[in-house]
Design a protein around this motif. Structure first.
Motif, PDB file in Angstrom:
ATOM      1  N   GLN A  11      -9.902   5.015  -7.771  1.00  0.00           N
ATOM      2  CA  GLN A  11     -10.191   6.237  -7.021  1.00  0.00           C
ATOM      3  C   GLN A  11      -9.802   7.479  -7.815  1.00  0.00           C
ATOM      4  O   GLN A  11     -10.574   8.442  -7.908  1.00  0.00           O
ATOM      5  CB  GLN A  11      -9.439   6.214  -5.690  1.00  0.00           C
ATOM      6  CG  GLN A  11      -9.934   5.173  -4.701  1.00  0.00           C
ATOM      7  CD  GLN A  11      -8.928   4.893  -3.592  1.00  0.00           C
ATOM      8  OE1 GLN A  11      -7.961   5.643  -3.393  1.00  0.00           O
ATOM      9  NE2 GLN A  11      -9.137   3.818  -2.862  1.00  0.00           N
ATOM     10  N   ARG A  50     -13.289   6.310  -1.550  1.00  0.00           N
ATOM     11  CA  ARG A  50     -12.673   5.034  -1.188  1.00  0.00           C
ATOM     12  C   ARG A  50     -13.732   3.963  -0.920  1.00  0.00           C
ATOM     13  O   ARG A  50     -13.634   2.838  -1.401  1.00  0.00           O
ATOM     14  CB  ARG A  50     -11.763   5.203   0.032  1.00  0.00           C
ATOM     15  CG  ARG A  50     -10.495   6.002  -0.263  1.00  0.00           C
ATOM     16  CD  ARG A  50      -9.652   6.208   0.991  1.00  0.00           C
ATOM     17  NE  ARG A  50      -8.518   7.064   0.719  1.00  0.00           N
ATOM     18  CZ  ARG A  50      -7.301   6.637   0.400  1.00  0.00           C
ATOM     19  NH1 ARG A  50      -7.067   5.343   0.316  1.00  0.00           N
ATOM     20  NH2 ARG A  50      -6.322   7.494   0.173  1.00  0.00           N
ATOM     21  N   VAL A  76       0.823  -1.210   0.000  1.00  0.00           N
ATOM     22  CA  VAL A  76       0.000   0.000   0.000  1.00  0.00           C
ATOM     23  C   VAL A  76       0.862   1.266   0.000  1.00  0.00           C
ATOM     24  O   VAL A  76       0.601   2.206  -0.765  1.00  0.00           O
ATOM     25  CB  VAL A  76      -0.957  -0.010   1.214  1.00  0.00           C
ATOM     26  CG1 VAL A  76      -1.668   1.332   1.341  1.00  0.00           C
ATOM     27  CG2 VAL A  76      -1.974  -1.143   1.082  1.00  0.00           C
ATOM     28  N   LYS A  77       1.888   1.308   0.837  1.00  0.00           N
ATOM     29  CA  LYS A  77       2.708   2.524   0.930  1.00  0.00           C
ATOM     30  C   LYS A  77       3.373   2.849  -0.402  1.00  0.00           C
ATOM     31  O   LYS A  77       3.401   4.010  -0.838  1.00  0.00           O
ATOM     32  CB  LYS A  77       3.761   2.354   2.020  1.00  0.00           C
ATOM     33  CG  LYS A  77       4.585   3.614   2.281  1.00  0.00           C
ATOM     34  CD  LYS A  77       5.534   3.414   3.455  1.00  0.00           C
ATOM     35  CE  LYS A  77       6.331   4.683   3.726  1.00  0.00           C
ATOM     36  NZ  LYS A  77       7.266   4.511   4.873  1.00  0.00           N
ATOM     37  N   ARG A  78       3.901   1.826  -1.071  1.00  0.00           N
ATOM     38  CA  ARG A  78       4.561   2.064  -2.354  1.00  0.00           C
ATOM     39  C   ARG A  78       3.550   2.481  -3.417  1.00  0.00           C
ATOM     40  O   ARG A  78       3.822   3.361  -4.240  1.00  0.00           O
ATOM     41  CB  ARG A  78       5.312   0.804  -2.790  1.00  0.00           C
ATOM     42  CG  ARG A  78       6.060   0.978  -4.093  1.00  0.00           C
ATOM     43  CD  ARG A  78       7.030  -0.151  -4.360  1.00  0.00           C
ATOM     44  NE  ARG A  78       8.174  -0.091  -3.476  1.00  0.00           N
ATOM     45  CZ  ARG A  78       9.359  -0.654  -3.739  1.00  0.00           C
ATOM     46  NH1 ARG A  78       9.539  -1.322  -4.862  1.00  0.00           N
ATOM     47  NH2 ARG A  78      10.333  -0.582  -2.886  1.00  0.00           N
ATOM     48  N   VAL A  79       2.390   1.859  -3.421  1.00  0.00           N
ATOM     49  CA  VAL A  79       1.364   2.211  -4.403  1.00  0.00           C
ATOM     50  C   VAL A  79       0.859   3.634  -4.165  1.00  0.00           C
ATOM     51  O   VAL A  79       0.637   4.394  -5.113  1.00  0.00           O
ATOM     52  CB  VAL A  79       0.210   1.184  -4.353  1.00  0.00           C
ATOM     53  CG1 VAL A  79      -0.988   1.685  -5.149  1.00  0.00           C
ATOM     54  CG2 VAL A  79       0.672  -0.167  -4.904  1.00  0.00           C
ATOM     55  N   GLU A  80       0.652   4.006  -2.901  1.00  0.00           N
ATOM     56  CA  GLU A  80       0.193   5.366  -2.601  1.00  0.00           C
ATOM     57  C   GLU A  80       1.177   6.410  -3.110  1.00  0.00           C
ATOM     58  O   GLU A  80       0.782   7.505  -3.506  1.00  0.00           O
ATOM     59  CB  GLU A  80      -0.037   5.534  -1.097  1.00  0.00           C
ATOM     60  CG  GLU A  80      -1.348   4.937  -0.600  1.00  0.00           C
ATOM     61  CD  GLU A  80      -2.573   5.642  -1.154  1.00  0.00           C
ATOM     62  OE1 GLU A  80      -2.475   6.827  -1.510  1.00  0.00           O
ATOM     63  OE2 GLU A  80      -3.642   4.998  -1.229  1.00  0.00           O
ATOM     64  N   ALA A  81       2.453   6.067  -3.115  1.00  0.00           N
ATOM     65  CA  ALA A  81       3.464   6.994  -3.626  1.00  0.00           C
ATOM     66  C   ALA A  81       3.299   7.233  -5.122  1.00  0.00           C
ATOM     67  O   ALA A  81       3.794   8.229  -5.661  1.00  0.00           O
ATOM     68  CB  ALA A  81       4.864   6.472  -3.322  1.00  0.00           C
ATOM     69  N   ALA A 138      -4.133  -3.136  -4.233  1.00  0.00           N
ATOM     70  CA  ALA A 138      -3.910  -1.756  -3.781  1.00  0.00           C
ATOM     71  C   ALA A 138      -3.746  -0.822  -4.973  1.00  0.00           C
ATOM     72  O   ALA A 138      -4.269   0.307  -4.976  1.00  0.00           O
ATOM     73  CB  ALA A 138      -2.674  -1.689  -2.884  1.00  0.00           C
ATOM     74  N   ARG A 151       0.364   7.680  -6.526  1.00  0.00           N
ATOM     75  CA  ARG A 151      -0.886   8.405  -6.756  1.00  0.00           C
ATOM     76  C   ARG A 151      -0.680   9.689  -7.565  1.00  0.00           C
ATOM     77  O   ARG A 151      -1.435   9.949  -8.513  1.00  0.00           O
ATOM     78  CB  ARG A 151      -1.588   8.683  -5.435  1.00  0.00           C
ATOM     79  CG  ARG A 151      -3.000   9.234  -5.582  1.00  0.00           C
ATOM     80  CD  ARG A 151      -3.631   9.520  -4.223  1.00  0.00           C
ATOM     81  NE  ARG A 151      -3.990   8.294  -3.539  1.00  0.00           N
ATOM     82  CZ  ARG A 151      -5.197   7.717  -3.594  1.00  0.00           C
ATOM     83  NH1 ARG A 151      -6.151   8.263  -4.348  1.00  0.00           N
ATOM     84  NH2 ARG A 151      -5.457   6.617  -2.920  1.00  0.00           N
ATOM     85  N   ARG A 180      -7.160  -0.246  -6.628  1.00  0.00           N
ATOM     86  CA  ARG A 180      -7.973   0.684  -5.842  1.00  0.00           C
ATOM     87  C   ARG A 180      -7.575   2.133  -6.119  1.00  0.00           C
ATOM     88  O   ARG A 180      -8.433   2.998  -6.319  1.00  0.00           O
ATOM     89  CB  ARG A 180      -7.827   0.372  -4.355  1.00  0.00           C
ATOM     90  CG  ARG A 180      -8.565  -0.876  -3.895  1.00  0.00           C
ATOM     91  CD  ARG A 180      -8.445  -1.061  -2.387  1.00  0.00           C
ATOM     92  NE  ARG A 180      -9.386  -2.063  -1.902  1.00  0.00           N
ATOM     93  CZ  ARG A 180      -9.068  -3.304  -1.564  1.00  0.00           C
ATOM     94  NH1 ARG A 180      -7.799  -3.706  -1.679  1.00  0.00           N
ATOM     95  NH2 ARG A 180      -9.987  -4.152  -1.135  1.00  0.00           N
ATOM     96  N   VAL A 181      -6.273   2.414  -6.102  1.00  0.00           N
ATOM     97  CA  VAL A 181      -5.817   3.787  -6.328  1.00  0.00           C
ATOM     98  C   VAL A 181      -6.185   4.246  -7.736  1.00  0.00           C
ATOM     99  O   VAL A 181      -6.654   5.375  -7.935  1.00  0.00           O
ATOM    100  CB  VAL A 181      -4.305   3.911  -6.084  1.00  0.00           C
ATOM    101  CG1 VAL A 181      -3.773   5.266  -6.544  1.00  0.00           C
ATOM    102  CG2 VAL A 181      -3.999   3.719  -4.602  1.00  0.00           C
TER     103      VAL A 181
END
Length: 406
Positions: free
Chosen positions: A366, A277, A110-115, A359, A117, A362-363
């Protein structure tokens, strides 16, 4: 596995006039025969599991194998038959599945994917800019699938893997053939061979110049240390390329169409973007685009809710049916973006084979859906829903095209 009287074929068609709903047969089966026999195209049969609790029981039980080479596995065209070449780890069982999956797990945390965004937002904005400039919007509409739904996940997975985006038409064309339920076996095998040859060339090129991407890191950290082979890297590439764009692209198309047809929900999301979300979780539950699986085969006798499934018997798990199970999701045919337990859906599977890239999906959903709602508040289908070509001929449901205007 043969029967003297063949059971009914696997339901795949949505109800007439209800393109968002799963096959109507699932509702009756959940109530009367939640574990029943279903006929397969090759004349064999398998158990069809339609109830949420039973689906989780099967997918969470290691006595049900994902290995397509195990006798009795209920094969379909997209499983690649019994070939062991370039199967990918999703067609394997522990310990090999565990070993290979662990090599790429960190890439999709999740943390890597959020980066990612901001980059996903940038790509989405650029494609929306191009849509605004597109000619022909007033005449026949702009195809949202071609203009946005396919390019976003294709660009992202190409970037992550280090695949030249100029090649995206190659793998989109080949993936379309591999996931079709109507093409001939010869055509599917030809596509499989062409994709294998393309990925072989790609991996060979990256072995000479790895680059800072998933395939490059696999080559440097795993292949060069002897943990995996050239063919293993190519199998990773095939799995991640196909899984990384086809499913998300179809979810984008269906979700956008759903919100266009539900202006009240769309406006609610525009007014409160923090709801997005939860909305994505509900859309994943609502659509469940994997329409004929996942599939397993029992490696020993297993009892599920009083039904004995013997070793060597195949199982088809009806994910769309589980996500419409009224005992878990009240009023399951209604889209409710505030549904409190929507995140408990099984759209990404369950157990050790739960989707690795969830993950990222999802991003992407969104970002893309939020951007469409914000930038194109008047967007609507350019043709009646009856004229939209839905993918009833494919293993992954969605729209072949979605003409829109605004």
């Amino acid at each position: 596995m043969t029967l003297s009287t063949a059971p009914a074929p696997l339901p795949v068609e949505p109800p007439s006039g209800c393109p968002f709903d799963p096959p109507a047969e699932f509702g009756a089966l959940r109530t009367t025969r939640p574990i029943s026999k279903v006929g397969l195209p090759d004349g064999s049969w398998a158990w069809l599991v339609t109830r949420y609790a039973d689906i989780r029981a099967v997918l969470g039980d290691l006595r049900f194998s994902s290995d397509t080479t195990v006798h009795g596995y209920p094969r379909s065209g997209m499983t690649g038959g019994g070939s062991t070449q370039n199967r990918g780890f999703i067609r394997m069982d522990p310990p090999e599945h565990t070993r290979l999956r662990r090599m790429v797990t960190r890439e999709f945390m999740v943390k890597r994917v959020e980066a990612l965004r901001p980059e996903i937002q940038r790509l989405t904005d650029e494609l929306c800019d191009a849509m605004e400039r597109a000619e022909g919007r007033e005449e026949g509409g702009v195809d949202l699938i071609e203009a946005l739904a396919l390019p976003v996940p294709s660009l992202v997975i190409s970037l992550l893997l280090g695949v030249p985006y100029d090649d995206h038409e190659i793998f989109q064309r080949l993936t379309g053939t591999l996931l079709s339920r109507t093409v001939t076996d010869d055509a599917r095998e030809a596509a499989r061979t062409e994709l294998r040859d393309y990925l072989d060339r790609l991996v060979t090129a990256k072995e000479a110049d790895p680059g800072d991407d998933i395939l490059g890191r696999l080559i440097v950290e795993q292949q060069r240390t002897g943990e995996i082979t050239h063919d293993d890297v190519a199998a990773f590439a095939a799995l991640l390329l196909i899984a990384g764009h086809e499913t998300t692209a179809n979810m984008i198309g269906l979700s956008a169409l759903t919100l266009m047809r539900d202006p009240e929900t769309a406006e609610r999301l525009r007014q409160d973007p923090a709801l997005m979300r939860g909305a994505v979780e509900e859309l994943l539950r609502f659509h469940s685009i994997i329409r004929n699986g996942p599939r397993r085969v029992a490696t020993e006798d297993v009892e599920i809710d009083g039904h004995l499934i013997r070793a060597g018997e195949g199982v088809v798990v009806a994910v769309p049916s589980g996500n419409r199970d009224e005992t878990v999701f009240p009023e399951p045919g209604r889209l409710d973006i505030a549904r409190p337990n929507a995140q408990h859906h099984v759209a990404f599977g369950y157990g050790i084979h739960q989707c690795l890239g969830q993950a990222l999906a999802r991003v992407e959903l969104q970002v893309v859906l939020g951007t469409l709602l914000r930038r194109f508040p008047a967007m609507r289908p350019a043709v009646p829903v009856e004229e939209i070509p839905f993918r009833t001929d494919m293993s992954i449901y969605g729209c072949h095209a979605l003409p829109v205007t605004w």
